[in-house]
Design an enzyme around this catalytic site. Structure first.
Site, PDB file in Angstrom:
ATOM      1  N   SER A  42      72.456 -40.454  32.952  1.00 19.42           N
ATOM      2  CA  SER A  42      72.148 -42.062  32.945  1.00 19.42           C
ATOM      3  C   SER A  42      72.467 -42.544  34.260  1.00 19.42           C
ATOM      4  CB  SER A  42      72.596 -42.764  31.835  1.00 19.42           C
ATOM      5  OG  SER A  42      72.218 -43.993  31.502  1.00 19.42           O
ATOM      6  N   ASP A  67      62.944 -41.063  25.763  1.00 19.00           N
ATOM      7  CA  ASP A  67      63.551 -42.138  26.422  1.00 19.00           C
ATOM      8  C   ASP A  67      62.893 -43.166  26.677  1.00 19.00           C
ATOM      9  OD1 ASP A  67      65.411 -43.616  28.127  1.00 19.00           O
ATOM     10  OD2 ASP A  67      66.409 -41.882  28.897  1.00 19.00           O
ATOM     11  N   HIS A  87      67.422 -41.786  24.568  1.00 18.15           N
ATOM     12  CA  HIS A  87      68.468 -41.702  25.392  1.00 18.15           C
ATOM     13  C   HIS A  87      69.543 -40.926  25.178  1.00 18.15           C
ATOM     14  CE1 HIS A  87      69.653 -42.683  29.583  1.00 18.15           C
ATOM     15  NE2 HIS A  87      70.990 -43.336  29.094  1.00 18.15           N
TER      16      HIS A  87
END
Length: 356
Positions: free
Chosen positions: A142, A296, A325
């Site tokens: 991320s 995602d 995610h």
């Protein structure tokens, strides 16, 4: 500059049992102008930093501390501290490194920090304080993946490999808007005044968790009621005990600082590239393993495919998952954790000699 041992204070004021060190970098000039006074980076080293041993840099991600991400490190894993030296670095705004919650002048005076600022500080930690001259791999999830892209673009002569997982070289407009929704839920709390929280935003943190729940996991995850296999009694129980609890442990001003950094992440915003993302990606000489999640919703696989195509030595390896995610929660999702570990294991092997 110096480094010290640190035992942080928990939100309740008691000493927390977290073992890490703090590098003090002094006054740091920032990409957007201004200065971060007494800049501090909290980090933890796994394995021994010694001549001949490969070094891995592992920045943290949004709303996490290094303790949340240590699962990727261990004997027999790709990041094995018996073979490698792994340096986990907490991002600015995490609450451990310099953040609004620990800023001497208070959260109102904490400056806006970019991912460039984070990675420049990390580079100083690695080279000036820890004496590292070559980095075998920068890996992150991320926002940590955004840091990995920045490492590759800003320090091509220092970094051999990068492995950005569920992240991007530039925050997309769609991703930016997603974060606007998260921020709006958080700042609707009545404790938010004049740009900062003056008390813990309990309502805002809970609302933020519920907004995030719809983006963090895929439609298939919810359609299959996967949360019931994780020990939750119902969807409401999952929202309360997982998502609301996840963000309620963090400081509201720290989260706002990290959201700003995330929204403005862009490797191309330098005098050399002047916003040209393609040129910035082409400057990444490191071998790259770009691992998006197939489901995602805000770091999209389409963005990863486009960015990887522009890089000289990138491999795109999508993670086949319905977890969106959240591929990096091994206690709940061991299959994706195993996929990532195996991919990194293969990526760290020396390349085959085609003539041999």
């Amino acid at each position: 500059m110096r480094r010290t041992r640190q035992r942080p204070q928990s939100p309740g004021g008691a000493a927390a049992a977290i073992d890490f060190q703090v590098a003090r970098l002094g006054a740091v000039a920032l990409q957007g102008g201004g200065v971060l006074d007494d800049a501090r980076l909290a980090y933890k080293v796994f394995g021994r930093l010694q001549a001949g041993r490969p070094v891995v840099v592992y920045p943290t991600s949004f709303a996490t501390h290094h303790t949340d991400l240590e699962w990727l490190i261990g004997p027999g894993k790709a990041l094995d501290p018996e073979r490698l030296a792994i340096v986990m670095i907490n991002l600015f705004g995490s609450g451990l490194s310099s953040s609004p919650s620990n800023h001497d002048a208070g959260p109102q005076a904490f400056p806006k920090l970019t991912m460039h600022d984070n990675v420049h500080a990390q580079q100083r930690l690695m080279t000036e304080i820890l004496g590292v001259r070559r980095i075998a791999l920068v890996v992150g999830f991320s926002m940590g993946a955004q840091a990995a892209f920045h490492w590759g673009a800003l320090y091509p002569d220092l970094v051999e490999r990068i492995a950005p997982i569920c992240g991007s070289a530039r925050t997309s407009r769609h991703n930016f808007v997603f974060l606007e929704g998260v921020k709006a839920a958080l700042t609707a709390d009545p404790t938010f005044r004049d740009g900062v929280f003056n008390a813990k935003p309990t309502q805002g943190l809970r609302a933020m968790g519920r907004v995030y729940a719809g983006w963090g996991l895929s439609a298939a995850f919810y359609r299959d009621e996967t949360y019931l296999t994780l020990g939750f009694r119902s969807l409401e129980d999952f929202l309360v005990r997982d998502w609301e609890a996840r963000f309620s442990r963090r400081d509201g001003n720290d989260l706002l600082a990290m959201i700003w950094t995330w929204q403005h992440a862009d490797i191309s915003l330098t005098p050399a590239w002047k916003g040209d993302l393609t040129r910035a990606l082409q400057a990444i000489a490191a071998r790259a393993l770009v691992m998006p999640s197939e489901t995602d919703l805000y770091f999209s696989i389409e963005d990863s495919r486009s960015e990887a195509a522009a890089m000289p030595a990138a491999t795109l390896l999508p993670i086949p998952t319905k977890w969106g995610h959240r591929v990096n929660v091994p206690a709940q999702n061991p299959a994706d954790a195993s996929f990532i570990d195996a991919a990194l294991m293969a990526f760290l092997r020396p390349p085959q000699d085609p003539t041999g």
